[in-house]
Write an enzyme that holds these catalytic residues in place. Structure first.
Site: not given
Ligand code: IVH
Length: 701
Positions: A45, A91-92, A125, A127, A129, A148, A185, A237, A301, A325, A419, A422, A443, A449
Site C-alpha cells: 500500500y 430493475s427495468l 415518466e 427515469k 438518475d 435497494r 428515487e 414512483y 408502465k 434510455k 492464452c 496459462c 483458452c 488455466c
Molecule cells: S419503476 C419494478 N420508475 O431505475 C420497477 N424506476 O432500471 C420499479 N428509476 O431500480 C422501478 N426512475 O432505481 C421506476 N420513474 C421511475 C424511475 C425508476 C428511476 C430507477 C430505479 C430502478 C431502476 C431500474
C-alpha cells in the site's frame, strides 16, 4: 516488473498512471476503512502511495483538488444493518429505439391477447438518475428506509432518510394503508450538487463526479448529521408491500401518493398508443437540460394494475414496464493498450486501456472492444485516437478509430492465439451446424488455466450467486494467489484449515481479528443456500440465473438434477430429452449441463462442495397452489388468455410447463384444435383439463 522511473514518463503516461493509481488507492482505502477487509500488505500500500506522490511531485498539474494527497481523515468503520425487502426491488429492462417502443406496446397487447379495438393505457415518466429507496410507513409513520441492495436485501438508512426534508415522517389522508411501502428515487439537483462540490473543494475534500454519486455518498453516510447537511430530494414512483391499494391504476397510485404528502414527478402522463409514448419521450428529452436534475430516460408502465399483475415478471424485470434510455454520450481519447481478459469459460475478451476521459460525467479508463472480429473489422490499432461511448450503467465501449488522427507506424492489432494466463492454445470453436467459427476465442486450458479457475471462484462468491460478504474480488484473488483457496469447496474449509495453520489469518498483516471472524461467519451463513443460487454459482456454461431457476424448479433437489444430468451424456438419451423438454431449455443448454457433469474434475469439486454446503429446494412461489410442483402441458388454442400468459402464470405458481406429453406430465390443458398431444395424454392416462377447469385450479383463493 519494475515501473518506469517517474522522470522518464511522458505527461500523458503520468496522467494515466496517476488516475489509475488514484482509483486503486481509493479502492484499498475503502476496503481498509469502510469494509475492514484490506487486501494488500501495508508495505505494498505504501509503495502505491509513494509512486502516486512521486508522480504528483514531478507533474504538479496533476495535483487537483480531488487528489488523494489532499485528503484528510478516514472513512467510518461501521456498517449499516441489513433489511430484507418484503417484496423484492426489481430493475427495468432497457430499450433504445423507436421500433423497440412500438414492439413493447405490441408485445404487451399480444401477451394479454387484446383485440384491435381494446384500448391499452401506458404511463410515461422521467427515469430519475439517483438511487432507489424503499420507505416503509406503518399506520402512517415512517418506520424503515432501505436502499435497494441486491433487490432482495438492502441497507437500513432510516436515520439518514429521516433527514431528507421532502420525505414526510407521517403520511396524511383517510385512505393511507396501514402498511404502505413507498418506493422511489433519492437524488440531488444540479444547483445543490454544484454548491456541495464548492464546499468540498473549499474544505479540501474529494469532489463528486456527478449528482448521482453525490446522492449515493450522502445517503450512505454513517453519521446522519452529514446526510442532513446534504440537499437530498425524493420522487415516489412505485411501491412494495401494501395492506390495501388506494387505486386501481399506476396513475391513480401516484396521485394517491401525492395526496398522502409524498413528492411525485409532474412529468408523468397517460398514453394510449406507441405514438403518444414516443411523443412524450421527445417532450421529456427536450426538457432534459432545464429540469434541474439528472434523468437518463423515460419509464413506461402499463397503467391498469390488474393488467400489471397478469403480465408479471421475467427474471428480474417486470413485463409491464420498461426504460427507454436516452442515447449514449460519446468522447474521443487515446487507446493506450489492449488487455486480454480470460473469463470463467475461457472466453478471451479484449479490453481497451484508455487515456482517462470524462464521458457523460464519469471518468472512463477501460472499455470493451467486444471481440477479435470487431477489432479487425474496425481496424482498431494501439495508439489510435478512438471514439468511446457510455450509456447508463452499461460497460463503456469503443466505437472505432478516428482514422485522420492515426499516427504513422501504427500496426494492425494481432489477437493472441494463446492464452495470456496459462499459455494454452486459444481457439475459435466451429459450430457443427453452421460450420462457422465462434466470434469468441477461448483458452483451451480449462482445468490448468489459473485465470479461468480464478474467474469461476469470483463468479461463485458473487452477489447473485453465493453472495459471501467480505469475500469480494480482491480478497478471493489474494487467497487464490496464495493457494489458500483453489476451488469453491476450499472456501468452506478455510476456517478449519486456519485453526491448524501456523500463521493464522487474523495474525497476518491487515487482517484484523474481527474481519476474519466476520468472514468465517459470512461463509458459514452460506452452508445452506437456495438451490437456484447454487446451480447458478456453479458457473455452468449457458446457465444464467433464469436457466438455473428453471433447472431448480424442474428437479426440486440437487441430487435429482445431478442424476439426470449425469445420465444425459448421449444426445439421444432419455435423460437428455428430459433436460431438453424443460420449458426454455434448448439443445445448447441441455448439452452444456450434460458436459459439465460429465467432467470428472467438476464431479470431484462437487463432491467436496456438497460435503460442506446443502442446497435448499426451491421455495415454490405459492406452495399452497394445487399446481405447484406439477408438470403441465398446454395444447390447442386457449380462449381466455394467451399461451404466454398461461405459461407465465403456471410458472409463477410453481408449476413446470413442458413442451411435450410424457409419463411425467401431471395435467394436459387442452383447448379447441388439440391434436397429437391430446391423443398421447389419453394413451398415457394423463389428467385432462379444459381451460375453465385449469383457471378454476389456479384461481387465487
Ligand atoms: S419503476 C419494478 N420508475 O431505475 C420497477 N424506476 O432500471 C420499479 N428509476 O431500480 C422501478 N426512475 O432505481 C421506476 N420513474 C421511475 C424511475 C425508476 C428511476 C430507477 C430505479 C430502478 C431502476 C431500474
Amino acid at each position: 516488473m519494475t515501473p518506469m522511473p517517474v522522470e522518464r514518463l511522458s505527461a500523458a503516461e503520468a496522467s494515466a498512471e496517476h488516475a489509475r493509481l488514484g482509483n486503486e488507492i481509493a479502492e484499498h482505502d475503502k476496503r481498509y476503512f469502510r469494509d475492514d477487509a484490506p487486501t494488500i500488505s501495508d508495505a505494498d500500500y505504501d509503495a502505491l502511495r509513494r509512486r502516486y506522490e512521486a508522480i504528483e511531485a514531478a507533474f504538479p498539474e496533476l495535483q487537483t483538488v480531488d487528489s488523494l494527497t489532499r485528503r484528510v481523515g478516514s472513512a467510518p468503520a461501521e456498517k449499516f444493518a441489513k433489511v430484507r425487502h418484503s417484496v423484492p426491488m426489481l430493475s427495468l429492462g432497457n430499450i433504445f429505439t423507436d421500433e423497440e417502443v412500438v414492439e413493447f406496446f405490441a408485445r404487451v397487447r399480444r401477451f394479454l391477447g387484446l383485440g384491435e379495438a381494446s384500448p391499452l393505457g401506458v404511463t410515461a415518466e422521467p427515469k430519475i438518475d439517483g438511487l432507489s429507496c424503499s420507505l416503509r410507513y406503518e399506520r402512517g409513520r415512517l418506520v424503515t428506509a432501505a436502499t435497494r441492495g441486491d433487490g432482495f436485501e438492502g441497507e437500513d438508512v432510516t436515520s439518514n432518510v429521516r433527514t431528507i426534508r421532502e420525505v414526510p415522517a407521517r403520511l396524511h389522508g383517510s385512505d393511507v394503508p396501514a402498511i404502505c411501502e413507498v418506493r422511489g428515487e433519492v437524488y440531488m439537483g444540479h444547483a445543490d450538487f454544484a454548491v456541495l462540490n464548492e464546499h468540498q473543494k473549499d474544505a479540501g475534500e474529494r469532489l463528486f463526479a456527478n449528482p448521482r454519486n453525490a446522492a449515493a455518498g450522502s445517503l450512505r453516510q454513517l453519521d446522519p448529521a452529514v446526510t442532513r447537511s446534504r440537499p437530498l430530494r425524493f420522487f415516489a414512483y412505485a411501491w412494495g408491500e401494501m395492506s390495501a391499494l388506494p387505486a386501481k391504476t399506476q396513475m391513480g397510485m401516484i396521485e394517491a401518493f401525492k395526496r398522502f404528502g409524498l413528492p411525485t414527478n409532474p412529468l408523468m402522463v397517460l398514453c394510449r398508443s406507441a405514438d403518444e409514448m414516443l411523443k412524450h419521450y421527445r417532450t421529456i428529452e427536450a426538457q432534459r437540460a432545464t429540469l434541474g436534475y439528472d434523468i437518463d430516460g423515460v419509464v413506461y408502465k402499463v397503467d391498469e394494475l390488474a393488467l400489471q399483475n397478469r403480465l408479471g415478471f421475467v427474471s428480474r424485470s417486470p413485463r409491464w414496464a420498461t426504460a427507454h434510455k436516452f442515447p449514449a454520450e460519446k468522447a474521443a481519447t487515446r487507446l493506450l493498450d489492449i488487455e486480454i481478459q480470460v473469463g470463467r469459460t475461457g472466453a478471451m475478451t479484449p479490453v481497451a486501456k484508455l487515456e482517462p476521459v470524462t464521458v457523460g460525467g464519469v471518468v472512463v479508463a477501460n472499455a470493451t472492444l467486444h471481440n477479435e472480429d470487431e477489432i479487425a473489422r474496425k481496424d482498431i490499432r494501439i495508439g489510435d485516437t478512438v471514439r468511446v461511448q457510455r450509456a447508463g450503467d452499461v460497460i463503456p465501449q469503443v466505437l472505432g478509430p478516428v482514422i485522420e488522427l492515426r499516427l504513422p507506424g501504427a500496426k494492425p492489432y494481432i489477437f493472441p492465439q494463446v492464452c495470456p494466463a496459462c499459455g494454452s492454445a486459444a481457439i475459435r470453436e466451429i459450430d457443427t451446424k453452421t460450420g462457422e467459427a465462434d466470434v469468441v476465442r477461448r483458452c483451451t486450458g480449462a482445468l490448468i488455466c489459473p485465470a479461468q479457475a480464478m474467474e469461476r471462484l469470483r463468479h461463485f462468491v458473487s452477489r447473485r450467486a453465493m453472495d459471501i460478504d467480505g469475500l469480494g474480488e480482491k480478497q478471493i484473488q489474494e487467497f487464490f494467489a496464495e493457494g489458500l483457496i483453489k476451488t469453491a469447496a476450499d472456501i468452506f474449509t478455510l476456517e478449519e484449515r486456519d485453526r491448524a495453520a501456523a500463521t493464522k489469518l487474523k495474525d497476518r498483516e491487515r487482517h484484523g481479528e474481527t474481519s476474519v471472524k466476520n468472514l468465517f461467519a459470512a461463509i458459514n451463513a452460506r452452508r445452506r443456500i437456495a438451490l437456484d443460487r447454487f446451480v447458478f454459482a456453479l458457473g455452468i456454461r449457458h446457465v444464467g440465473e433464469t436457466n438455473a431457476r428453471r433447472l431448480a424448479r424442474h428437479f426440486g433437489s440437487f441430487e435429482a438434477l445431478r442424476e439426470t444430468a449425469r445420465a444425459a451424456g448421449e444426445a439421444a438419451s432419455e435423460a437428455r430429452a428430459e433436460l431438453n423438454n424443460i420449458e426454455g431449455i434448448g439443445d445448447v443448454v441441455a448439452e452444456a449441463v450434460a458436459d459439465f457433469f460429465a467432467e470428472e474434475h467438476n464431479e470431484e469439486v462437487l463432491d467436496r462442495l456438497l460435503a460442506q454446503v446443502t442446497p435448499q429446494p426451491l421455495e415454490a412461489v405459492a406452495s399452497r397452489s394445487p399446481v405447484s410442483g406439477k408438470t403441465v402441458v398446454f395444447t390447442g388454442s386457449l380462449e381466455k388468455m394467451t399461451r404466454d400468459e398461461a405459461k407465465a402464470r403456471a410458472e409463477q405458481l410453481g408449476a413446470k410447463v413442458a413442451a411435450s406429453v410424457s409419463k411425467k406430465t401431471d395435467f394436459v390443458v387442452a383447448g379447441p384444435g388439440a391434436g397429437s398431444k391430446l391423443d398421447k395424454a389419453r394413451e398415457l392416462g394423463v389428467r385432462l383439463l379444459s381451460e375453465d377447469e385449469w383457471l378454476a385450479m389456479v384461481a387465487e383463493k
